[in-house]
Design an enzyme around this catalytic site. Structure first.
Site, PDB file in Angstrom:
ATOM      1  N   GLY A  24       0.833  -1.203   0.000  1.00 30.48           N
ATOM      2  CA  GLY A  24       0.000   0.000   0.000  1.00 30.48           C
ATOM      3  C   GLY A  24       0.859   1.242   0.000  1.00 30.48           C
ATOM      4  O   GLY A  24       2.059   1.181  -0.267  1.00 30.48           O
ATOM      5  N   ASN A  25       0.255   2.381   0.280  1.00 28.16           N
ATOM      6  CA  ASN A  25       1.035   3.612   0.404  1.00 28.16           C
ATOM      7  C   ASN A  25       0.366   4.533   1.423  1.00 28.16           C
ATOM      8  O   ASN A  25      -0.697   4.211   1.954  1.00 28.16           O
ATOM      9  CB  ASN A  25       1.204   4.293  -0.958  1.00 28.16           C
ATOM     10  N   ARG A  26       0.975   5.674   1.684  1.00 29.98           N
ATOM     11  CA  ARG A  26       0.554   6.505   2.817  1.00 29.98           C
ATOM     12  C   ARG A  26      -0.492   7.547   2.460  1.00 29.98           C
ATOM     13  O   ARG A  26      -0.805   8.417   3.262  1.00 29.98           O
ATOM     14  CB  ARG A  26       1.777   7.183   3.427  1.00 29.98           C
ATOM     15  N   SER A  27      -1.068   7.467   1.276  1.00 31.08           N
ATOM     16  CA  SER A  27      -2.088   8.460   0.917  1.00 31.08           C
ATOM     17  C   SER A  27      -3.315   8.295   1.818  1.00 31.08           C
ATOM     18  O   SER A  27      -3.821   7.193   2.015  1.00 31.08           O
ATOM     19  CB  SER A  27      -2.498   8.255  -0.539  1.00 31.08           C
TER      20      SER A  27
END
Ligand SMILES: Cc1cc2nc3c(=O)[nH]c(=O)nc-3n(C[C@H](O)[C@H](O)[C@H](O)COP(=O)(O)O)c2cc1C
Length: 415
Positions: A209-212
Site C-alpha cells: 500500500g502507500n501513505r495516501s
C-alpha cells in the site's frame, strides 16, 4: 484559526439534533457561537441544549431582549451564518425576504457568507418550488449545500439527508478561511476525481500500500460538487473519510480496479482530477493462500513486481485518440522529493512534460508533509508553462484553489 463569530440557525426538521454537534464542534474550534433556532426547531431540540453547548442565550423572536436589538445586531456582527438544518419552509422564507422571526431577520442583516444545509424529504427537495428557491439563494451568493443521500425520517431513503456535522463544519471553516471559495460555477460539468491509496495484493492477508489518506482528493470532490459539478469520486483506500455529500462514490481497492473505473467513467467527464496514489508496481502473482514461514528457512520469499498501467498517461493518450470526446481538463498530482539531480520543481516539470496533462498539482513530501495531515501547500504547474504557488492552508482551501485553476483553464480553453 482566529476566533470568529458564527451564527448557527436551526430550523424545524428531524435533523435538528445534528445541529448540536455542529454547534459543539464550532465552539470547540474556539469560535463564538450564537444559536438562533426557529419556534419549530425548539419542538425538536430544547433551548437549554443550545444554550449549554454555545454558552450564549437562545431566542427565537424579534421581541426577545429588545434593548440589544438582536434582530439587527446578530446578523451585522456575524462572520458566518450556518443554517443547519434548513427546512423547505425556511428556504422559502429566506427567498421571500421575510423577517418574521429572529433567524430570518438575521439572514436579512447578515453581510457575511451564508451557508444553508438543507434537509428534507426527497419529494420536498425535488419540488420545483424548492429547486427555484435554492437556485435563487445561490444566485444571491449564498452557499446551499447538496444534501446527502440516505435514510430520511421513517423508512424512506433518498437525497435530502443533512450532511454529517463534520462535513458542514469543513465547509464552514473553508468559508471562514476564504469567503469566496464556493461560487456556483461548475453547474453542468461532469468531474471525475480519484483519491486514496491503492492496495496491491501479495496474498489474501497482505498487500503493498502507500501513505495516501485520500484527504486532498476528497476535498477536491467535495468542493467541485458544492460548486455545482456532477462529481464521481473513485475512492481507493482512505483514512476512514466520510463520503462527500452530493457525490457519487465508487469504491475500489487495487490499481487495476481504479484503472477500470476511470476507463468506465472518463468518457462522460469534462474534467479528470487524478489525486489518487496509484501503485506503480504490483506483485506479478498474488498467492491464493497465505504465505507461511517455513521452519528453519532464514530467507524470506522474494516478491517479483511488475508495472501497473499509468492511469494518468493513459487518460491523456485516450483523449488524444478521440476516446474521451468531452474531456477538457486533465489534472495530475505529483508528490515529489528533491534529490541529487534536482529539486522538487525540477522533477515536477519533467513529470508534467512526461504525462502530458493540462495541470499538475505538486506537493513536496517527506518530513511529515502532505501525507496523512490536514494541511498542505505546493505549486500548480500548467502545460503552458505558468506556475503558481499554492499557499499553505487546509486541504479544503487547497482544493478550492485547485478548482479555481480548473475553472480558469476551462474558461480560457472555451474562449
Ligand atoms: C416529525 C417532523 C419532521 C419534519 N422534518 C422536516 C424536515 O426534515 N425538513 C423540512 O423541510 N420540514 C420538516 N418538517 C416540517 C417542518 O417542521 C414545518 O415545515 C415547519 O413549519 C418548519 O418551520 P421552520 O422552517 O420555521 O423551522 C417536519 C415536521 C415534523 C412534524
Amino acid at each position: 484559526m482566529e476566533r470568529k463569530r458564527v451564527v448557527v440557525g436551526v430550523s424545524g426538521g428531524i435533523a435538528a439534533y445534528k445541529a448540536c454537534t455542529v454547534v459543539r464542534q464550532l465552539a470547540e474550534a474556539g469560535h463564538s457561537v450564537r444559536v438562533v433556532p426557529t419556534e419549530s426547531a425548539l419542538r425538536f431540540v430544547g433551548a437549554a441544549t443550545f444554550e449549554a453547548l454555545s454558552g450564549q442565550p437562545v431566542h427565537t423572536g424579534v421581541f426577545d431582549d429588545v434593548p440589544a436589538v438582536p434582530h439587527v445586531a446578530i446578523g451585522q456582527q456575524a462572520d458566518l451564518v450556518v443554517v443547519a438544518p434548513a427546512t423547505a419552509d425556511l428556504l422559502a422564507r429566506a427567498v421571500a425576504g421575510r423577517a418574521d422571526d429572529l433567524l430570518t431577520a438575521t439572514l436579512l442583516t447578515a453581510r457575511c457568507p451564508v451557508l444553508f444545509a438543507p434537509a428534507m424529504h426527497t419529494e420536498m427537495w425535488q419540488h420545483p418550488a424548492t429547486r427555484e428557491n435554492v437556485a435563487t439563494l445561490r444566485t444571491r451568493g449564498a452557499v446551499v449545500l447538496e444534501p446527502a443521500s440516505g435514510r430520511l425520517t421513517g423508512a424512506d431513503t433518498g437525497p435530502g439527508r443533512l450532511p454529517e456535522a463534520e462535513e458542514i463544519n469543513t465547509i464552514a471553516s473553508l468559508l471562514l478561511e476564504r469567503a469566496d471559495a464556493l461560487p456556483y460555477d461548475l453547474a453542468g460539468q461532469k468531474v471525475l476525481v480519484t483519491a486514496g491509496g491503492t492496495r496491491e495484493p501479495i496474498d489474501p492477508v497482505r498487500f503493498i500500500g502507500n501513505r495516501s489518506s485520500g484527504k486532498q482528493g476528497y476535498a477536491v470532490a467535495r468542493v467541485a460538487a458544492q460548486r455545482g459539478a456532477e462529481v464521481t469520486l473513485i475512492a481507493a483506500h482512505t483514512a476512514g473519510l466520510i463520503d462527500p455529500a452530493g457525490v457519487d462514490v465508487v469504491h475500489v481497492s487495487s490499481a487495476q480496479q481504479l484503472h477500470d473505473a476511470v476507463t468506465k467513467h472518463a468518457p462522460e467527464a469534462q474534467v479528470l482530477v487524478m489525486a489518487a496514489a496509484v501503485a506503480d508496481f504490483r506483485p506479478a502473482r498474488a498467492a491464493q493462500a497465505k504465505i507461511k514461514k517455513r521452519p528453519g528457512e532464514e530467507q524470506g520469499p522474494t516478491i517479483e513486481l511488475i508495472r501497473n498501467d499509468d492511469v494518468l498517461a493513459g487518460a491523456v493518450r485516450a483523449r488524444g485518440d478521440g476516446q474521451l470526446p468531452h474531456m477538457r481538463a486533465i489534472v495530475g498530482f505529483a508528490a515529489e522529493t528533491g534529490d541529487e539531480n534536482g529539486d522538487v520543481l525540477f522533477h515536477a516539470r519533467a513529470k508534467l512534460r512526461r504525462k502530458g496533462c493540462d495541470l499538475l498539482v505538486v506537493n513536496a513530501v517527506g518530513d511529515g508533509r502532505a501525507f496523512e495531515v490536514d494541511h498542505n501547500d505546493g505549486w500548480l504547474l500548467a502545460a503552458d508553462g505558468t506556475e503558481s504557488a499554492l499557499e499553505p492552508g487546509s486541504k479544503t482551501l487547497m482544493a478550492s484553489r485547485i478548482v479555481d485553476a480548473v475553472v480558469a483553464f476551462l474558461d480560457a480553453s472555451a474562449g
